[in-house]
Design an enzyme around this catalytic site. Structure first.
Site, PDB file in Angstrom:
ATOM      1  N   ARG A   1     -12.988  74.351 -61.716  1.00 40.90           N
ATOM      2  CA  ARG A   1     -13.992  75.286 -61.189  1.00 40.90           C
ATOM      3  C   ARG A   1     -13.907  75.437 -59.675  1.00 40.90           C
ATOM      4  O   ARG A   1     -14.249  76.494 -59.137  1.00 40.90           O
ATOM      5  CB  ARG A   1     -15.399  74.790 -61.546  1.00 40.90           C
ATOM      6  CG  ARG A   1     -15.742  74.933 -63.000  1.00 40.90           C
ATOM      7  CD  ARG A   1     -16.996  74.176 -63.336  1.00 40.90           C
ATOM      8  NE  ARG A   1     -16.879  72.764 -62.946  1.00 40.90           N
ATOM      9  CZ  ARG A   1     -17.737  71.823 -63.242  1.00 40.90           C
ATOM     10  NH1 ARG A   1     -18.839  72.120 -63.904  1.00 40.90           N
ATOM     11  NH2 ARG A   1     -17.564  70.562 -62.872  1.00 40.90           N
TER      12      ARG A   1
ATOM     13  N   LYS B   1      -8.385  59.829 -73.798  1.00 40.44           N
ATOM     14  CA  LYS B   1      -9.523  59.063 -74.273  1.00 40.44           C
ATOM     15  C   LYS B   1     -10.692  59.240 -73.300  1.00 40.44           C
ATOM     16  O   LYS B   1     -10.425  59.576 -72.144  1.00 40.44           O
ATOM     17  CB  LYS B   1      -9.154  57.588 -74.423  1.00 40.44           C
ATOM     18  CG  LYS B   1      -8.898  56.884 -73.081  1.00 40.44           C
ATOM     19  CD  LYS B   1      -8.684  55.429 -73.256  1.00 40.44           C
ATOM     20  CE  LYS B   1      -9.964  54.650 -73.233  1.00 40.44           C
ATOM     21  NZ  LYS B   1     -10.432  54.248 -71.904  1.00 40.44           N
TER      22      LYS B   1
ATOM     23  N   HIS C   1      -2.696  55.320 -72.870  1.00 42.55           N
ATOM     24  CA  HIS C   1      -1.637  55.091 -71.880  1.00 42.55           C
ATOM     25  C   HIS C   1      -0.987  53.709 -72.026  1.00 42.55           C
ATOM     26  O   HIS C   1       0.114  53.489 -71.549  1.00 42.55           O
ATOM     27  CB  HIS C   1      -2.135  55.358 -70.444  1.00 42.55           C
ATOM     28  CG  HIS C   1      -2.948  54.258 -69.846  1.00 42.55           C
ATOM     29  ND1 HIS C   1      -4.294  54.123 -70.085  1.00 42.55           N
ATOM     30  CD2 HIS C   1      -2.621  53.246 -69.012  1.00 42.55           C
ATOM     31  CE1 HIS C   1      -4.746  53.076 -69.429  1.00 42.55           C
ATOM     32  NE2 HIS C   1      -3.755  52.524 -68.756  1.00 42.55           N
TER      33      HIS C   1
ATOM     34  N   LYS D   1       3.311  52.097 -71.509  1.00 47.23           N
ATOM     35  CA  LYS D   1       3.744  51.029 -70.595  1.00 47.23           C
ATOM     36  C   LYS D   1       5.079  50.458 -71.071  1.00 47.23           C
ATOM     37  O   LYS D   1       5.251  50.206 -72.269  1.00 47.23           O
ATOM     38  CB  LYS D   1       2.701  49.902 -70.543  1.00 47.23           C
ATOM     39  CG  LYS D   1       1.428  50.279 -69.782  1.00 47.23           C
ATOM     40  CD  LYS D   1       0.464  49.097 -69.754  1.00 47.23           C
ATOM     41  CE  LYS D   1      -0.892  49.497 -69.194  1.00 47.23           C
ATOM     42  NZ  LYS D   1      -0.975  49.484 -67.749  1.00 47.23           N
TER      43      LYS D   1
ATOM     44  N   GLU E   1      -9.234  42.200 -66.172  1.00 50.83           N
ATOM     45  CA  GLU E   1      -9.182  43.009 -64.947  1.00 50.83           C
ATOM     46  C   GLU E   1     -10.078  42.369 -63.889  1.00 50.83           C
ATOM     47  O   GLU E   1     -11.052  41.688 -64.229  1.00 50.83           O
ATOM     48  CB  GLU E   1      -9.683  44.421 -65.232  1.00 50.83           C
ATOM     49  CG  GLU E   1      -8.870  45.176 -66.247  1.00 50.83           C
ATOM     50  CD  GLU E   1      -9.377  46.596 -66.414  1.00 50.83           C
ATOM     51  OE1 GLU E   1      -8.871  47.482 -65.715  1.00 50.83           O
ATOM     52  OE2 GLU E   1     -10.291  46.816 -67.215  1.00 50.83           O
TER      53      GLU E   1
ATOM     54  N   HIS F   1      -6.767  50.646 -76.594  1.00 49.82           N
ATOM     55  CA  HIS F   1      -5.632  49.882 -76.056  1.00 49.82           C
ATOM     56  C   HIS F   1      -5.370  48.584 -76.833  1.00 49.82           C
ATOM     57  O   HIS F   1      -4.238  48.293 -77.224  1.00 49.82           O
ATOM     58  CB  HIS F   1      -5.872  49.508 -74.592  1.00 49.82           C
ATOM     59  CG  HIS F   1      -6.204  50.673 -73.707  1.00 49.82           C
ATOM     60  ND1 HIS F   1      -5.632  51.915 -73.861  1.00 49.82           N
ATOM     61  CD2 HIS F   1      -7.043  50.793 -72.639  1.00 49.82           C
ATOM     62  CE1 HIS F   1      -6.110  52.738 -72.938  1.00 49.82           C
ATOM     63  NE2 HIS F   1      -6.966  52.087 -72.197  1.00 49.82           N
TER      64      HIS F   1
END
Ligand code: NDP
Ligand code: BG6
Length: 494
Positions: free
Chosen positions: A51, A150, A180, A184, A218, A241
């Site tokens: 936009r 996703k 994704h 990998k 993480e 995942h």
């Protein structure tokens, strides 16, 4: 790893959501690498739509900025950058307005050898109008492809609705559902490890394997990402995942590496997951949410502190651990322990295959008992594979046993840049290779397994257990595995 470059056909890649975070951080850098490596050339076009009231020049500045921020300086070549940037065009449009759709028609080329792909890097709520418009404006053709990101829904029902909406325009073999993790290098390497070696397959079963661990840890937090609250770790990481990783570890050897051959086997794994529901949820799952103080006493914001005012008190989990079972011949009696979380002690993703003890030791205990073999597949960082095994401790003094590991470090073995997942996936779309994308039935089987866990959590509405930032998660997650006489593989052991 980038040494063998097979150029793809020229394409028109239409990116909806061209001004967004995903385009900026992932898609542009990935395309740059593929262009710089000569995998496509100036015959291709990337048409961005969003936009924001930009023109081609403003979009190209955005592309340049992304390259400067995310590409290693040593790989930025001024001439290549200029040639790359000239492939980008921009259309300012709200997807509900006709003006931009007409303009898109002027940009798209109707030549048989030009592959047409639509990348929906936008919220799923506008997937339906985008696909409907592609059909209405006759931009669909039988060889066109659509790429969707996703999250594809927040439960089975919403996932079905999104897929139904996409399928009003595209058929299954035109739909590329990105996970994704499948792109990998290290995840693809799982396939090579299992199916390009004779060594492991004969012992890849309950007779020889004690248990499997999958950890995706993480260090980043989650609270400032608007969509995360109300989504949580189970939907954000496990549904897609981690279950995909589990499938690659647990599936039967596929007949070939063709997309459906692989997907059929993954689907069988998902169908054999023992349901976790009702009171089992309490026993087999652990939810956590990070507090602010790290293990070393350093303060970061807690999840609650990161949230905006209206969301305070949220029970969204930033950590989840699960113990699950697969109801099939190969894996009967082998528990799989999964865990994932934000603000954990280390960024580390790995799969641990813990083999059983040897049936009988000929070595007396005084000389050291044999420790069961273990295969650790490190997905990131320090990508590689380690096989822990027993040897004789060298030297005189009789037979003493010692645990050592065979180490295949990808960094040492391949002195090349590891391509990121999107590089592979973006061009697989152009190649028409769906192997590393999820089929609708896989997605729905995963949601079917996840939904009862979510429902039980929502029904009991207990707050997740707190864990300190910078640790390995809540104490209950340690208990989940330790009450079975096992322990989470320690990062320092790698
Ligand atoms: P952003 O909010 O950063 O970007 C959304 C994009 O959509 C912007 O370009 C926005 O443009 C555009 N947009 C929104 N509404 C409209 C509309 N009505 N008409 C035209 N364009 C519109 O989101 P992300 O880039 O982070 O995410 C995009 C998708 O990818 C989401 O589905 C997300 O879940 C998924 N995803 C993102 C990841 C990431 O790393 N960012 C990772 C995995 C998945 P403008 O404001 O100019 O209109
Ligand atoms: C995304 C999740 O799909 O994967 C994020 O939405 C997560 O929450 C990310 O941080 C992890 O990806 P990677 O490639 O950094 O392991």
């Amino acid at each position: 790893m980038t040494s063998r470059i097979i150029p793809v056909k020229p394409f028109d890649y239409v990116v909806f959501g061209a001004t967004g975070d995903l385009t900026y951080k992932k898609l542009i850098p990935a395309l740059y690498h593929r262009f710089a490596d000569g995998q496509f050339d100036e015959q291709s076009k990337i048409i961005g739509i969003a936009r924001s009231n930009w023109n081609d020049e403003q979009f190209r500045s955005f592309v340049r900025k992304s390259i400067n921020e995310f590409i290693d300086k040593s790989l930025i070549d001024k001439d290549i950058v200029n040639r790359f940037i000239s492939l980008f065009f921009y259309i300012a449009n709200d997807i509900n307005s006709d003006k931009g759709w007409a303009e898109l028609g002027e940009q798209l080329r109707d030549e048989e050898n030009i592959i047409r792909a639509f990348y929906l890097a936008v919220p799923p709520s506008i997937f339906a109008p985008i696909c409907d418009n592609i059909a209405k404006w006759n931009y669909w053709h039988s060889d066109a492809r659509v790429v969707v990101e996703k999250p594809l829904g927040h439960d089975l029902q919403s996932s079905k609705e999104i897929n139904d909406a996409i399928e009003r325009t595209f058929c299954e073999d035109q739909i590329y559902r990105i996970d994704h993790y499948l792109g990998k290098e290290t995840v693809q390497n799982l396939l090579a490890l299992r199916f390009a070696n004779i060594l492991f397959e004969p012992i890849w079963n309950s007779a020889h394997i004690d248990h499997v661990q999958i950890s995706v840890c993480e260090t980043i937090g989650a609270g400032t990402r608007g969509y995360y609250d109300g989504t949580g770790a189970l939907r954000d990481m496990v549904q897609n995942h981690i279950l995909q990783l589990l499938c690659l570890v647990a599936m039967e050897p596929p007949a070939s590496d063709r997309a459906n051959s692989l997907r059929d086997e993954k689907l069988k794994v998902l169908h054999s997951l023992a349901p976790i529901s009702g009171e089992n949820v309490e026993k087999l799952t652990v939810r956590g949410q990070y507090g602010g103080v790290s293990a070393e006493g350093v303060s970061v914001k807690s999840y609650q502190e990161e949230l905006e005012k209206s969301k305070k008190g949220s029970h969204t989990e930033t950590f989840v651990a699960l113990k699950l079972a697969l109801k099939n011949w190969r894996w009967s009696g082998v528990p799989f322990y999964l865990r994932t979380g934000k603000r954990m002690a280390k960024r580390m993703s790995e799969i641990v295959i813990q083999f059983r003890e040897i049936p009988h030791s000929i070595f007396s205990h005084a000389k050291g008992a044999p420790i069961p073999n273990m295969l650790v597949i490190r997905l990131q960082p320090d990508e590689g594979v380690k096989l822990f095994m027993m040897i004789k401790d060298p030297g005189p003094g009789g037979m003493r046993l010692k645990q050592v590991h065979l180490n295949l470090s990808f960094a040492d073995a391949f002195n090349e840049r590891t391509p990121n997942a999107y590089e592979r996936l973006l061009l697989d779309v152009i190649r028409g290779n769906q192997t590393l994308f999820m089929r609708r039935d896989e997605l729905e089987a995963a949601w079917t397994w996840i939904d009862p866990i979510m429902e039980e959590w929502q029904q009991t509405d207990r707050p997740p257990q707190k864990y300190n930032a910078g640790t390995w998660g809540p104490t209950n997650s340690i208990a989940l595995i330790e009450r079975d006489g096992r322990t989470w593989h320690e990062e320092s052991d790698f």
